[in-house]
Design a protein around this motif. Structure first.
Motif, mmCIF file in Angstrom:
data_model
loop_
_atom_site.group_PDB
_atom_site.id
_atom_site.type_symbol
_atom_site.label_atom_id
_atom_site.label_comp_id
_atom_site.label_asym_id
_atom_site.label_seq_id
_atom_site.Cartn_x
_atom_site.Cartn_y
_atom_site.Cartn_z
ATOM 1 N N CYS A 95 15.345 27.114 12.458
ATOM 2 C CA CYS A 95 15.398 27.990 11.210
ATOM 3 C C CYS A 95 14.663 28.310 10.290
ATOM 4 N N GLY A 96 14.221 26.921 10.153
ATOM 5 C CA GLY A 96 13.154 26.690 9.007
ATOM 6 C C GLY A 96 11.608 26.656 9.270
ATOM 7 N N PHE A 97 11.529 26.933 10.638
ATOM 8 C CA PHE A 97 9.938 26.943 11.111
ATOM 9 C C PHE A 97 9.660 28.338 11.988
ATOM 10 N N VAL A 98 10.514 29.084 12.208
ATOM 11 C CA VAL A 98 10.097 30.207 13.016
ATOM 12 C C VAL A 98 10.296 31.446 12.069
ATOM 13 N N GLY A 104 8.755 24.905 20.062
ATOM 14 C CA GLY A 104 6.920 24.707 20.751
ATOM 15 C C GLY A 104 6.412 25.802 20.746
ATOM 16 N N LEU A 105 7.119 27.115 20.840
ATOM 17 C CA LEU A 105 6.551 28.364 21.067
ATOM 18 C C LEU A 105 6.317 29.210 19.779
ATOM 19 N N PHE A 106 7.426 29.128 19.196
ATOM 20 C CA PHE A 106 7.374 30.205 17.926
ATOM 21 C C PHE A 106 7.313 29.649 16.506
ATOM 22 N N ALA A 107 7.052 28.284 16.338
ATOM 23 C CA ALA A 107 6.918 27.890 15.023
ATOM 24 C C ALA A 107 5.615 28.156 14.430
ATOM 25 N N THR A 108 5.520 28.628 13.121
ATOM 26 C CA THR A 108 4.426 29.071 12.360
ATOM 27 C C THR A 108 4.344 28.355 11.054
ATOM 28 N N VAL A 109 3.172 27.804 10.674
ATOM 29 C CA VAL A 109 2.943 27.614 9.215
ATOM 30 C C VAL A 109 3.013 28.293 8.355
ATOM 31 N N ALA A 110 3.008 29.676 8.566
ATOM 32 C CA ALA A 110 2.900 30.568 7.651
ATOM 33 C C ALA A 110 4.612 30.875 7.009
ATOM 34 N N ALA A 122 11.859 29.716 -0.585
ATOM 35 C CA ALA A 122 11.346 30.535 0.289
ATOM 36 C C ALA A 122 11.862 30.143 1.590
ATOM 37 N N VAL A 123 11.621 28.563 1.859
ATOM 38 C CA VAL A 123 12.229 28.149 3.026
ATOM 39 C C VAL A 123 13.527 28.338 3.478
#
Length: 422
Positions: free
Chosen positions: A280-283, A333-339, A229-230
């Motif tokens: 790319c792998g965090f937002v 720092g603004l758009f990262a999400t653990v989802a 998925a990532v």
């Protein structure tokens, strides 16, 4: 050994390798006809020199057990262990080859800052030493994660906990800051900016763009090191950001200059790819869309700024890779999400506060300062000892014949069998 993950990483490594020939076309089309071979050869020789440095000692220093979080050890010298596996069952040698392609393309990127004026063998020496003293430490800082290939990794990833999925620091900001140092040491091209120095082959630029864009999916999605998925998210966000950058760049270019150009479209695509690389792998796709739109505007304005500041970064490595990488790192720092990635963090807009943004800023500043300083010293030493820049008459007449005894295009008229010129 996990054969599925191994096959995935091998395939992605092959895609990333294609980026360096793609860069040769991209850069080669941008310069004047009299120096296109030299420009392309600077990428080709990086494949040879950086590979030897990486296989012999570079990978070991980048991913071996850490010394104070600053540099690895010699545990992987020569990549002789054919049985070791790392991470999710990936053979050490496969992972090393994937990471090699990052090192090669980063070194090759710097050539764009000194187009039309650098001697070939001093460049080859520079890119080999630079890989060892600049790229390798930075790769250790951000890519060497505790417990993946070694017990202890770099300070930026493990102590600072900055997020960088595929190389915003070690590849993009590093190449931008190093390119600025190189441009300052070698100085401006003769008659720049008074004399127009237009790209001689825009179709080659577009061909190079396509190869880079294609390879970048291996660069970004491959950094997940597994087809899951990532990786899928990284693929989607990479495409989304680059597409958005193309549209925003061309719209601004039309507004400011009256026409959207093919060179602008090519530069825009790369700017979007650069900016999304660390994120790319965090937002998610919304974050990627914003990052791409901003990259198309900010990187274009940064190119225009170089004429006011007076530094001759020939092919805009600073504006596209340095500024684009900085933008992508900070917007994590603004758009990262653990989802999207549980191994990441929540940015400010997802309830995470300012902490991650601060960590990203520290990583940006540390990378830029280290890369600029060490590159400047190295380039200065080569310039003052064996000479880095071609003679003025060579620069005027063209580097290809002087450095390679070749020309890219034969303009000699053909002669028929009865002596008539055809």
């Amino acid at each position: 050994m996990n054969t599925g993950n191994t096959a995935y990483v091998l395939g992605c490594a092959a895609l990333v390798m294609l980026m360096t020939p793609g860069l040769a076309f991209f850069y080669g089309g941008m310069v004047r006809a009299k120096s296109v071979l030299n420009m392309m050869m600077m990428s080709v020789v990086a494949l040879g020199v950086v590979t030897l440095v990486w296989v012999s000692v570079g990978f070991s220093l980048a991913f071996g057990n850490s010394n104070g979080g600053l540099i690895g050890d010699f545990s992987f010298v020569g990549l002789r262990d054919t049985t070791a596996v790392v991470g999710a069952g990936i053979p050490l040698q496969v992972f090393a080859m994937f990471q090699l392609m990052f090192a090669v393309i980063t070194g090759a990127l710097l050539s764009g800052a000194v187009a039309d004026r650098a001697r070939f063998w001093p460049w080859a020496l520079f890119v080999g030493v630079w890989t060892l003293v600049v790229y390798v430490p930075l790769a250790h800082w951000i890519f060497a994660v505790d417990g993946f290939a070694s017990a202890h990794g770099g300070w930026m990833a493990n102590a600072l906990r900055a997020l960088d999925f595929a190389g915003g620091t070690a590849v993009e900001i590093n190449s931008g800051a190093s390119a600025l140092a190189l441009a300052l040491v070698l100085g401006k091209r003769r008659n720049w900016p008074r004399e127009p120095m237009r790209p001689h082959n825009l179709p080659n630029v577009l061909l190079g763009t396509g190869l880079l864009w294609f390879g970048w999916f291996g660069f970004n999605a491959g950094s997940a090191l597994a087809a899951g998925a990532v990786a899928g998210n990284a693929f989607v966000t990479t495409m989304t950001a680059s597409a958005a950058a193309v549209i925003s760049w061309l719209a601004l270019e039309h507004r400011l200059d009256g026409r959207p150009t093919s060179l602008g479209g090519a530069s825009a695509a790369v700017a979007g790819l650069v900016a999304i690389t660390p994120a790319c792998g965090f937002v998610d796709t919304v974050g990627a869309l914003v990052i791409g739109l901003l990259a198309g505007v900010v990187c274009q304005l940064a190119i225009r700024l170089k004429y006011r500041l007076g530094y001759d970064d020939s092919l805009d490595v600073v504006a596209i890779h340095g500024v684009g990488g900085l933008l992508g790192m900070l917007l994590i720092g603004l758009f990262a999400t653990v989802a999207v990635n549980p191994a990441g963090a929540d940015g400010l807009l997802y309830g995470g506060g300012l902490g991650q943004l601060g960590r990203q800023a520290v990583a940006v500043l540390a990378t830029a300062a280290f890369a600029f300083t060490v590159t400047y010293v190295l380039a200065w030493l080569i310039s003052r000892t064996i000479g880095f820049r071609v003679d003025p008459e060579v620069e005027s007449e063209g580097i290809d014949e002087a450095e390679h005894a070749e020309t890219a295009y034969d303009f000699t008229p053909l002669t028929s069998s009865i002596g008539r010129t055809t």
